[in-house]
Design a protein around this motif. Structure first.
Motif, short mmCIF file in Angstrom:
data_model
loop_
_atom_site.label_atom_id
_atom_site.label_comp_id
_atom_site.label_asym_id
_atom_site.label_seq_id
_atom_site.Cartn_x
_atom_site.Cartn_y
_atom_site.Cartn_z
N GLU A 242 27.74 1.42 38.89
CA GLU A 242 27.80 1.40 37.42
C GLU A 242 26.92 0.29 36.85
O GLU A 242 26.22 0.50 35.85
CB GLU A 242 29.25 1.22 36.95
CG GLU A 242 30.10 2.46 37.16
CD GLU A 242 31.59 2.22 36.97
OE1 GLU A 242 31.98 1.09 36.58
OE2 GLU A 242 32.36 3.17 37.21
N LYS A 243 26.94 -0.88 37.47
CA LYS A 243 26.09 -2.00 37.00
C LYS A 243 24.62 -1.64 37.17
O LYS A 243 23.80 -1.92 36.28
CB LYS A 243 26.41 -3.27 37.77
CG LYS A 243 27.76 -3.87 37.42
CD LYS A 243 28.04 -5.10 38.27
CE LYS A 243 29.41 -5.66 37.98
NZ LYS A 243 29.75 -6.79 38.87
N ALA A 244 24.28 -1.04 38.28
CA ALA A 244 22.89 -0.65 38.52
C ALA A 244 22.46 0.43 37.53
O ALA A 244 21.35 0.38 37.00
CB ALA A 244 22.72 -0.16 39.96
N ARG B 20 27.64 7.44 47.47
CA ARG B 20 26.49 6.99 48.28
C ARG B 20 25.22 7.73 47.87
O ARG B 20 24.16 7.12 47.69
CB ARG B 20 26.81 7.24 49.76
CG ARG B 20 25.75 6.73 50.68
CD ARG B 20 26.23 6.81 52.13
NE ARG B 20 25.12 6.50 53.00
CZ ARG B 20 24.80 7.20 54.06
NH1 ARG B 20 25.51 8.25 54.41
NH2 ARG B 20 23.77 6.87 54.81
N LEU B 21 25.33 9.03 47.68
CA LEU B 21 24.17 9.82 47.27
C LEU B 21 23.68 9.38 45.90
O LEU B 21 22.48 9.22 45.68
CB LEU B 21 24.50 11.31 47.28
CG LEU B 21 23.40 12.24 46.77
CD1 LEU B 21 22.13 12.10 47.61
CD2 LEU B 21 23.88 13.67 46.77
N ASP B 22 24.59 9.18 44.96
CA ASP B 22 24.20 8.74 43.62
C ASP B 22 23.46 7.41 43.68
O ASP B 22 22.47 7.21 42.96
CB ASP B 22 25.42 8.63 42.71
CG ASP B 22 26.01 9.96 42.31
OD1 ASP B 22 25.33 11.01 42.50
OD2 ASP B 22 27.15 9.98 41.81
N ALA B 23 23.93 6.50 44.51
CA ALA B 23 23.27 5.19 44.63
C ALA B 23 21.88 5.34 45.24
O ALA B 23 20.91 4.72 44.77
CB ALA B 23 24.13 4.26 45.48
N MET B 24 21.77 6.15 46.26
CA MET B 24 20.47 6.35 46.90
C MET B 24 19.48 7.01 45.95
O MET B 24 18.30 6.65 45.90
CB MET B 24 20.64 7.20 48.17
CG MET B 24 21.45 6.50 49.25
SD MET B 24 21.78 7.57 50.68
CE MET B 24 20.21 7.42 51.55
#
Length: 135
Positions: free
Chosen positions: A43-45, A77-81
Protein backbone atom coordinates in the motif's frame (compact mmCIF):
# COMPACT_ATOMS: atom_id res chain seq x y z
CA UNK A 1 -60.05 -32.07 26.42
CA UNK A 2 -59.02 -29.94 29.42
CA UNK A 3 -57.01 -32.83 30.80
CA UNK A 4 -54.97 -32.99 27.58
CA UNK A 5 -53.93 -29.32 27.65
CA UNK A 6 -51.31 -29.64 30.42
CA UNK A 7 -49.81 -32.68 28.71
CA UNK A 8 -49.79 -30.89 25.37
CA UNK A 9 -48.19 -27.79 26.89
CA UNK A 10 -45.57 -29.97 28.61
CA UNK A 11 -44.84 -31.77 25.32
CA UNK A 12 -44.39 -28.44 23.49
CA UNK A 13 -42.01 -27.19 26.17
CA UNK A 14 -39.99 -30.41 26.00
CA UNK A 15 -39.84 -30.31 22.18
CA UNK A 16 -38.91 -26.62 22.18
CA UNK A 17 -36.18 -27.32 24.70
CA UNK A 18 -34.77 -30.09 22.53
CA UNK A 19 -34.25 -28.02 19.45
CA UNK A 20 -30.66 -27.14 18.91
CA UNK A 21 -29.49 -23.79 17.79
CA UNK A 22 -26.82 -23.78 15.11
CA UNK A 23 -23.30 -23.23 16.40
CA UNK A 24 -22.08 -19.66 16.14
CA UNK A 25 -20.01 -18.74 13.12
CA UNK A 26 -16.32 -19.23 13.80
CA UNK A 27 -14.49 -16.03 14.55
CA UNK A 28 -12.51 -14.78 11.59
CA UNK A 29 -8.89 -15.80 11.82
CA UNK A 30 -6.49 -12.91 12.21
CA UNK A 31 -4.48 -12.28 9.11
CA UNK A 32 -0.99 -13.71 9.25
CA UNK A 33 1.53 -11.13 10.36
CA UNK A 34 3.61 -11.70 7.23
CA UNK A 35 0.59 -10.97 5.04
CA UNK A 36 -0.19 -7.81 7.02
CA UNK A 37 3.38 -6.56 6.61
CA UNK A 38 3.31 -7.35 2.90
CA UNK A 39 -0.02 -5.56 2.38
CA UNK A 40 1.13 -2.51 4.32
CA UNK A 41 4.37 -2.36 2.34
CA UNK A 42 2.48 -2.75 -0.93
CA UNK A 43 0.00 0.00 0.00
CA UNK A 44 2.84 2.42 0.81
CA UNK A 45 4.58 1.59 -2.45
CA UNK A 46 1.34 2.01 -4.41
CA UNK A 47 0.77 5.41 -2.81
CA UNK A 48 4.25 6.54 -3.80
CA UNK A 49 3.68 5.23 -7.33
CA UNK A 50 0.33 7.03 -7.57
CA UNK A 51 2.06 10.24 -6.49
CA UNK A 52 4.63 9.80 -9.27
CA UNK A 53 7.50 9.01 -6.90
CA UNK A 54 8.68 5.86 -8.65
CA UNK A 55 12.04 5.78 -6.86
CA UNK A 56 10.22 5.79 -3.52
CA UNK A 57 7.84 3.08 -4.75
CA UNK A 58 10.83 0.91 -5.66
CA UNK A 59 12.67 1.57 -2.40
CA UNK A 60 9.50 0.81 -0.42
CA UNK A 61 9.01 -2.48 -2.25
CA UNK A 62 12.62 -3.42 -1.54
CA UNK A 63 12.71 -2.02 2.01
CA UNK A 64 11.55 -5.25 3.54
CA UNK A 65 13.63 -7.38 1.26
CA UNK A 66 12.33 -10.28 -0.78
CA UNK A 67 11.15 -12.07 2.35
CA UNK A 68 8.30 -9.58 2.90
CA UNK A 69 6.57 -10.74 -0.25
CA UNK A 70 7.89 -14.32 -0.33
CA UNK A 71 5.72 -15.17 2.70
CA UNK A 72 2.70 -13.24 1.41
CA UNK A 73 -0.32 -14.65 -0.35
CA UNK A 74 0.32 -15.22 -4.07
CA UNK A 75 -1.99 -12.38 -5.15
CA UNK A 76 -0.18 -9.89 -2.91
CA UNK A 77 3.18 -11.14 -4.11
CA UNK A 78 2.12 -10.81 -7.74
CA UNK A 79 0.76 -7.30 -7.18
CA UNK A 80 4.06 -6.24 -5.61
CA UNK A 81 6.11 -7.75 -8.41
CA UNK A 82 3.93 -6.11 -11.04
CA UNK A 83 4.14 -2.72 -9.31
CA UNK A 84 7.91 -3.09 -9.22
CA UNK A 85 8.00 -3.82 -12.96
CA UNK A 86 5.76 -0.85 -13.75
CA UNK A 87 7.87 1.40 -11.52
CA UNK A 88 11.04 0.40 -13.37
CA UNK A 89 9.33 1.00 -16.69
CA UNK A 90 8.05 4.49 -15.93
CA UNK A 91 11.42 5.37 -14.36
CA UNK A 92 12.92 4.49 -17.76
CA UNK A 93 14.86 1.53 -16.36
CA UNK A 94 13.77 -0.77 -19.16
CA UNK A 95 16.29 -3.56 -18.58
CA UNK A 96 15.19 -3.82 -14.93
CA UNK A 97 11.56 -3.71 -16.04
CA UNK A 98 12.07 -6.66 -18.42
CA UNK A 99 13.98 -8.55 -15.74
CA UNK A 100 11.15 -8.01 -13.26
CA UNK A 101 8.62 -9.27 -15.82
CA UNK A 102 10.81 -12.36 -16.27
CA UNK A 103 10.73 -12.91 -12.50
CA UNK A 104 6.93 -12.63 -12.61
CA UNK A 105 6.75 -15.18 -15.42
CA UNK A 106 9.07 -17.52 -13.53
CA UNK A 107 6.87 -17.33 -10.42
CA UNK A 108 3.53 -17.14 -12.26
CA UNK A 109 3.93 -18.82 -15.67
CA UNK A 110 0.39 -18.05 -16.84
CA UNK A 111 0.59 -14.34 -15.98
CA UNK A 112 -0.61 -11.95 -18.67
CA UNK A 113 -1.08 -8.21 -18.73
CA UNK A 114 -4.64 -7.05 -19.27
CA UNK A 115 -5.54 -5.46 -22.62
CA UNK A 116 -4.96 -1.87 -21.50
CA UNK A 117 -1.62 -2.77 -19.91
CA UNK A 118 -0.45 -4.59 -23.04
CA UNK A 119 -1.07 -1.40 -25.03
CA UNK A 120 1.11 0.74 -22.75
CA UNK A 121 4.00 2.11 -24.84
CA UNK A 122 6.69 1.21 -22.30
CA UNK A 123 5.71 -1.85 -20.29
CA UNK A 124 3.74 -3.54 -23.06
CA UNK A 125 6.86 -4.05 -25.20
CA UNK A 126 8.98 -4.79 -22.11
CA UNK A 127 6.59 -7.54 -21.10
CA UNK A 128 6.54 -9.01 -24.60
CA UNK A 129 10.35 -9.00 -24.65
CA UNK A 130 10.38 -10.79 -21.28
CA UNK A 131 7.98 -13.40 -22.63
CA UNK A 132 10.23 -13.98 -25.66
CA UNK A 133 13.27 -14.33 -23.37
CA UNK A 134 11.35 -16.90 -21.32
CA UNK A 135 10.89 -19.29 -24.27
Amino acid sequence: MKSCLPALAFALIVVAGCTTTPPPEPAPQPERLSQQVARTTLEKAQQAYDEGDYAKALSTLKSGGVSVFEAAEPSTRLDAMKLEAFSYCVANQIAECRLQFRKILDAFPTFELNVAERKHPVWGPAFEAAKRMKR
